[in-house]
Design a protein around this motif. Structure first.
Motif, PDB file in Angstrom:
ATOM      1  N   LEU A 139       6.561  -2.693 -30.188  1.00 58.77           N
ATOM      2  CA  LEU A 139       7.131  -4.043 -30.141  1.00 58.77           C
ATOM      3  C   LEU A 139       7.125  -4.615 -28.727  1.00 58.77           C
ATOM      4  CD1 LEU A 139       8.958  -6.186 -31.854  1.00 58.77           C
ATOM      5  CD2 LEU A 139      10.783  -5.211 -30.462  1.00 58.77           C
ATOM      6  N   LEU A 140       7.569  -3.798 -27.797  1.00 65.16           N
ATOM      7  CA  LEU A 140       7.647  -4.288 -26.419  1.00 65.16           C
ATOM      8  C   LEU A 140       6.248  -4.531 -25.856  1.00 65.16           C
ATOM      9  CD1 LEU A 140      10.536  -2.066 -24.994  1.00 65.16           C
ATOM     10  CD2 LEU A 140      10.634  -4.425 -25.812  1.00 65.16           C
ATOM     11  N   ASN A 143       4.607  -7.732 -27.177  1.00 64.78           N
ATOM     12  CA  ASN A 143       5.248  -8.991 -26.775  1.00 64.78           C
ATOM     13  C   ASN A 143       5.436  -9.133 -25.270  1.00 64.78           C
ATOM     14  OD1 ASN A 143       6.044 -10.371 -29.432  1.00 64.78           O
ATOM     15  ND2 ASN A 143       6.691  -8.253 -29.733  1.00 64.78           N
ATOM     16  N   LYS A 144       4.801  -8.207 -24.554  1.00 59.91           N
ATOM     17  CA  LYS A 144       4.983  -8.220 -23.105  1.00 59.91           C
ATOM     18  C   LYS A 144       4.679  -9.603 -22.520  1.00 59.91           C
ATOM     19  CE  LYS A 144       3.477  -4.429 -21.242  1.00 59.91           C
ATOM     20  NZ  LYS A 144       2.475  -3.516 -20.704  1.00 59.91           N
ATOM     21  N   ARG A 146       4.936 -12.429 -23.779  1.00 56.42           N
ATOM     22  CA  ARG A 146       5.828 -13.526 -24.158  1.00 56.42           C
ATOM     23  C   ARG A 146       7.130 -13.515 -23.391  1.00 56.42           C
ATOM     24  NH1 ARG A 146       6.904 -13.320 -30.274  1.00 56.42           N
ATOM     25  NH2 ARG A 146       7.878 -15.327 -29.848  1.00 56.42           N
ATOM     26  N   PHE A 147       7.364 -12.450 -22.638  1.00 57.85           N
ATOM     27  CA  PHE A 147       8.667 -12.307 -21.998  1.00 57.85           C
ATOM     28  C   PHE A 147       9.001 -13.473 -21.075  1.00 57.85           C
ATOM     29  CE2 PHE A 147      11.419 -10.826 -18.544  1.00 57.85           C
ATOM     30  CZ  PHE A 147      12.522 -10.447 -19.284  1.00 57.85           C
ATOM     31  N   LEU A 150       9.683 -16.658 -23.047  1.00 58.07           N
ATOM     32  CA  LEU A 150      10.978 -16.675 -23.730  1.00 58.07           C
ATOM     33  C   LEU A 150      12.134 -16.748 -22.741  1.00 58.07           C
ATOM     34  CD1 LEU A 150      10.451 -14.024 -26.543  1.00 58.07           C
ATOM     35  CD2 LEU A 150      10.736 -16.488 -26.829  1.00 58.07           C
ATOM     36  N   ALA A 151      12.044 -15.929 -21.716  1.00 58.93           N
ATOM     37  CA  ALA A 151      13.116 -15.920 -20.725  1.00 58.93           C
ATOM     38  C   ALA A 151      13.260 -17.301 -20.103  1.00 58.93           C
ATOM     39  CB  ALA A 151      12.830 -14.879 -19.652  1.00 58.93           C
ATOM     40  N   ARG A 153      12.593 -20.066 -21.482  1.00 58.91           N
ATOM     41  CA  ARG A 153      13.141 -21.044 -22.422  1.00 58.91           C
ATOM     42  C   ARG A 153      14.636 -20.868 -22.630  1.00 58.91           C
ATOM     43  NH1 ARG A 153      10.423 -20.808 -27.991  1.00 58.91           N
ATOM     44  NH2 ARG A 153       8.649 -20.708 -26.577  1.00 58.91           N
ATOM     45  N   TYR A 154      15.074 -19.600 -22.633  1.00 55.03           N
ATOM     46  CA  TYR A 154      16.460 -19.359 -23.037  1.00 55.03           C
ATOM     47  C   TYR A 154      17.395 -18.957 -21.905  1.00 55.03           C
ATOM     48  CZ  TYR A 154      14.690 -19.460 -27.823  1.00 55.03           C
ATOM     49  OH  TYR A 154      14.124 -19.821 -28.988  1.00 55.03           O
TER      50      TYR A 154
END
Lengths: 155, 155
Positions: A139-140, A143-144, A146-147, A150-151, A153-154
DNA sequence: CCATTTTTTCCCACTTTCCCCCACATTAAA
DNA sequence: TTTAATGTGGGGGAAAGTGGGAAAAAATGG
């Protein structure tokens, strides 16, 4: 309040028992304490939830209570909300810690998480997340990239 | 508040222990102090985060708390936000200072940073950044030319 | 309702890891 | 030079993790 932080890996024995790291145990064993000794705390219980990603979530009682309060807001008459309620409780179980600080996970739970002999326990502040090591790595890894996105964005 | 400033290099011993420079230690030992003595401050803890660049970040508790507050806002039902939560907590750990002012870094953490026997600790105000000396040199060397460009864009 | 099998969990023993504490080296301050 | 403060290393006791035997409890089948 708990504040579980850190990542550990433990083996699951033949009987399906998973060790809860001592430092996490300390977080909620102190519940009933006021300056006294860290209570042996009989009947200590954790709530176990099958999560969508194929892992398990462990909630300490007061943390689960928090979540439950949200569920109680759901209508008993709206079909969709009834369905959600059913889905969640169907995935929920309860596990008691034995005297060595372990919980017994059912075959079902282990199967859901794809756990064999090893399990990673991640402290996520209010809950613990339990993964099969390989599955988590996958999983990690996937999605590496995308970190950062995502970070950004949020957080 | 802390204001860690400066660059130091320390050795990491067989047991994976990293010395936190005394001048940095003083910064957060003074937290609970009001004119009194610099508290011995038992149970002093640092938050250790694996960073993307292949280094480690050490946050003093109140500084990490700031970040954590944002994480707690993330929804427990939105898949993307759940993923982000997992990715962050999977990279996070907690380390207590021993009586000599050292923290024990796990093999995983050291591996992530490519640290063997020496580590550079850079004070970056609210956090400390830990690098393998060679790796840091390489990063700075490779990007020397970009400094003016970046500085011009952001500062 | 009892007998048999299976599951659970308590308990103990072993191994490994952690961390307290001390000793020494080195540097900085007086 | 003396004195103190900081950094480095390691021995050893204590705690944590692991596994399994055996009592207790629960489930199953007559």
């Amino acid at each position: 309040m708990p504040g579980f932080i850190g990542r550990e890996q433990h083996t699951i024995d033949e009987k399906g028992r998973l060790m809860i790291p001592a430092r996490f145990r300390r977080k909620f064993l102190l519940q009933g304490e006021q300056g006294g000794a860290p209570t042996p705390a009989r009947e200590q219980v954790l709530y176990v939830l099958k999560a969508d990603e194929g892992c398990l979530e462990l909630y300490e009682p007061s943390a689960w209570g928090e979540k439950e309060r949200q569920l109680l807001k759901l209508s008993d008459f709206n079909p969709e909300e009834r369905l959600l309620t059913t889905m969640i409780y169907a995935r929920l179980d309860q596990a008691e810690l034995d005297r060595s600080g372990r919980i017994a996970l059912s075959r079902e739970m282990l199967e859901h998480a794809g756990i064999d002999r090893e399990a990673v326990i991640i402290g996520a502040n209010v809950k613990m997340i339990v993964w099969d090591p390989a599955r988590l790595d996958r999983l990690l890894g996937e999605n590496k990239g995308r970190f950062a996105q995502l970070a950004g964005r949020y957080v």
